[in-house]
Design a protein around this motif. Structure first.
Motif, mmCIF file in Angstrom:
data_model
loop_
_atom_site.group_PDB
_atom_site.id
_atom_site.type_symbol
_atom_site.label_atom_id
_atom_site.label_comp_id
_atom_site.label_asym_id
_atom_site.label_seq_id
_atom_site.Cartn_x
_atom_site.Cartn_y
_atom_site.Cartn_z
ATOM 1 N N ASP A 14 0.875 -1.175 0.000
ATOM 2 C CA ASP A 14 0.000 0.000 0.000
ATOM 3 C C ASP A 14 0.912 1.225 0.000
ATOM 4 O O ASP A 14 1.696 1.430 0.913
ATOM 5 C CB ASP A 14 -0.888 -0.011 1.240
ATOM 6 C CG ASP A 14 -1.902 1.119 1.240
ATOM 7 O OD1 ASP A 14 -1.494 2.280 0.997
ATOM 8 O OD2 ASP A 14 -3.081 0.860 1.491
ATOM 9 N N HIS A 65 0.071 4.509 -0.118
ATOM 10 C CA HIS A 65 -0.492 5.791 0.304
ATOM 11 C C HIS A 65 0.477 6.568 1.193
ATOM 12 O O HIS A 65 0.653 7.777 1.034
ATOM 13 C CB HIS A 65 -1.823 5.562 1.048
ATOM 14 C CG HIS A 65 -2.962 5.223 0.147
ATOM 15 N ND1 HIS A 65 -3.491 3.960 0.053
ATOM 16 C CD2 HIS A 65 -3.671 5.993 -0.727
ATOM 17 C CE1 HIS A 65 -4.487 3.957 -0.820
ATOM 18 N NE2 HIS A 65 -4.609 5.174 -1.314
ATOM 19 N N ALA A 70 3.307 8.007 -0.853
ATOM 20 C CA ALA A 70 2.873 9.154 -1.655
ATOM 21 C C ALA A 70 2.753 10.403 -0.797
ATOM 22 O O ALA A 70 3.157 11.496 -1.212
ATOM 23 C CB ALA A 70 1.537 8.834 -2.331
ATOM 24 N N GLU A 71 2.211 10.256 0.404
ATOM 25 C CA GLU A 71 2.078 11.413 1.291
ATOM 26 C C GLU A 71 3.436 12.018 1.609
ATOM 27 O O GLU A 71 3.603 13.239 1.647
ATOM 28 C CB GLU A 71 1.377 10.990 2.586
ATOM 29 C CG GLU A 71 -0.103 10.685 2.406
ATOM 30 C CD GLU A 71 -0.748 10.218 3.699
ATOM 31 O OE1 GLU A 71 -0.034 10.208 4.731
ATOM 32 O OE2 GLU A 71 -1.937 9.868 3.677
ATOM 33 N N ASN A 95 -1.438 -0.880 -7.449
ATOM 34 C CA ASN A 95 -1.351 0.038 -6.311
ATOM 35 C C ASN A 95 -0.380 1.170 -6.598
ATOM 36 O O ASN A 95 -0.657 2.336 -6.310
ATOM 37 C CB ASN A 95 -0.904 -0.707 -5.051
ATOM 38 C CG ASN A 95 -2.003 -1.549 -4.444
ATOM 39 O OD1 ASN A 95 -3.107 -1.613 -4.968
ATOM 40 N ND2 ASN A 95 -1.709 -2.206 -3.341
ATOM 41 N N TYR A 96 0.750 0.831 -7.164
ATOM 42 C CA TYR A 96 1.746 1.861 -7.466
ATOM 43 C C TYR A 96 1.198 2.833 -8.514
ATOM 44 O O TYR A 96 1.389 4.046 -8.416
ATOM 45 C CB TYR A 96 3.035 1.223 -7.976
ATOM 46 C CG TYR A 96 4.156 2.214 -8.129
ATOM 47 C CD1 TYR A 96 4.862 2.673 -7.022
ATOM 48 C CD2 TYR A 96 4.501 2.725 -9.382
ATOM 49 C CE1 TYR A 96 5.875 3.596 -7.157
ATOM 50 C CE2 TYR A 96 5.515 3.643 -9.520
ATOM 51 C CZ TYR A 96 6.197 4.081 -8.398
ATOM 52 O OH TYR A 96 7.193 5.014 -8.530
ATOM 53 N N THR A 138 -1.982 3.628 -9.194
ATOM 54 C CA THR A 138 -3.064 4.496 -8.718
ATOM 55 C C THR A 138 -2.648 5.359 -7.535
ATOM 56 O O THR A 138 -2.986 6.545 -7.471
ATOM 57 C CB THR A 138 -4.296 3.663 -8.338
ATOM 58 O OG1 THR A 138 -3.939 2.711 -7.324
ATOM 59 C CG2 THR A 138 -4.845 2.910 -9.550
ATOM 60 N N GLN A 139 -1.897 4.766 -6.597
ATOM 61 C CA GLN A 139 -1.594 5.466 -5.351
ATOM 62 C C GLN A 139 -0.400 6.403 -5.472
ATOM 63 O O GLN A 139 -0.279 7.354 -4.688
ATOM 64 C CB GLN A 139 -1.347 4.446 -4.235
ATOM 65 C CG GLN A 139 -2.579 3.609 -3.918
ATOM 66 C CD GLN A 139 -2.269 2.392 -3.070
ATOM 67 O OE1 GLN A 139 -1.158 2.239 -2.542
ATOM 68 N NE2 GLN A 139 -3.235 1.501 -2.937
ATOM 69 N N MET A 140 0.488 6.157 -6.426
ATOM 70 C CA MET A 140 1.641 7.024 -6.624
ATOM 71 C C MET A 140 1.492 7.874 -7.892
ATOM 72 O O MET A 140 1.461 9.104 -7.830
ATOM 73 C CB MET A 140 2.931 6.195 -6.689
ATOM 74 C CG MET A 140 3.285 5.491 -5.395
ATOM 75 S SD MET A 140 3.823 6.588 -4.050
ATOM 76 C CE MET A 140 5.532 6.850 -4.487
ATOM 77 N N ASP A 160 -1.039 8.232 -10.198
ATOM 78 C CA ASP A 160 -2.280 9.011 -10.302
ATOM 79 C C ASP A 160 -2.329 10.125 -9.271
ATOM 80 O O ASP A 160 -2.835 11.219 -9.544
ATOM 81 C CB ASP A 160 -3.499 8.101 -10.147
ATOM 82 C CG ASP A 160 -3.756 7.243 -11.381
ATOM 83 O OD1 ASP A 160 -3.127 7.506 -12.423
ATOM 84 O OD2 ASP A 160 -4.569 6.307 -11.290
ATOM 85 N N ALA A 161 -1.813 9.837 -8.063
ATOM 86 C CA ALA A 161 -1.807 10.859 -7.018
ATOM 87 C C ALA A 161 -0.945 12.047 -7.430
ATOM 88 O O ALA A 161 -1.305 13.207 -7.183
ATOM 89 C CB ALA A 161 -1.295 10.272 -5.705
#
Length: 204
Positions: free
Chosen positions: A83, A85, A88-89, A138-139, A141-143, A145-146
């Motif tokens: 995950d 997230h 990315a934060e 996950n990578y 969408t979460q990285m 796309d973010a």
């Protein structure tokens, strides 16, 4: 590399039987972090199929049954690690106009934290193609796309992919390929590399 051991709890937050009474009891969140950190080291440095919950438990200083209580299985613990997230934060925690410098400053470091920006995590192999596909999705969408959602101008997704390719390539070269042979400090790298990344982020 082993995670520093603490008193192994018989249940979440409780010290091992016979431990000194004055020792502070670990919280459930602290216990989870110990397990996740130990699993991150294990999955990022050893083949998936060779790793057992007992191995992770020993490195974390907890019991294997406690890992099952928190995560259910080795497969579910693996899913927790992929995950992105949190990564990315951390990586995108700067204004867009200074984001290139921020990303490069984190990923040009020669040391490699296992969470949340470990390069090794990206090369973990799961139990099946489905697990590997989940890691890639996950990578994406979460990285990617973010990051794309924060960028102005056209072709934001493509520019996000290219910018991440640049900083990840930098990290892989300095942390995996070159390591102690890498030239220069982070301060030396920033003025040369950050403007290139920033140009992609700005869309110029």
């Amino acid at each position: 590399m082993s995670v520093p051991r603490e008193t192994a709890p018989t249940e979440a937050g409780a010290p091992e039987a016979g431990a000194p009474e004055h020792r502070r009891r670990r919280t459930a969140e602290e216990t989870r972090k110990l397990i996740v950190d130990a699993a991150g080291v294990a999955f990022a440095t050893r083949p998936y199929r060779e790793i057992t919950l007992k191995d992770i438990a020993e490195d974390a200083g907890v019991s294997a049954s406690l890992i099952i209580k928190y995560f259910g299985s080795k497969e579910q613990l693996f899913e927790e690690l992929i995950d992105f997230h949190s990564g990315a934060e951390t990586l995108f925690d700067a204004p867009v106009e200074r984001l290139g410098e921020h990303m490069v400053s984190l990923l040009a470091r020669p040391s490699e934290p296992y969470r949340p920006l470990s390069m090794n995590i990206l090369f973990m192999s799961g139990t099946s193609e489905e697990s590997n596909r989940t890691l890639r999705e996950n990578y994406s969408t979460q990285m990617i796309d973010a990051l794309a959602a924060r960028l102005p101008g056209p072709d934001a997704r493509l520019r996000a992919e290219l910018a991440m390719s640049m900083v990840m390539g930098l990290a892989i070269m300095r942390r995996r390929m070159m390591r102690e042979l890498a030239t220069g400090t982070v301060d030396d790298v920033l003025p040369l590399y950050a403007p290139l990344v920033q140009k992609l982020l700005d869309g110029e």
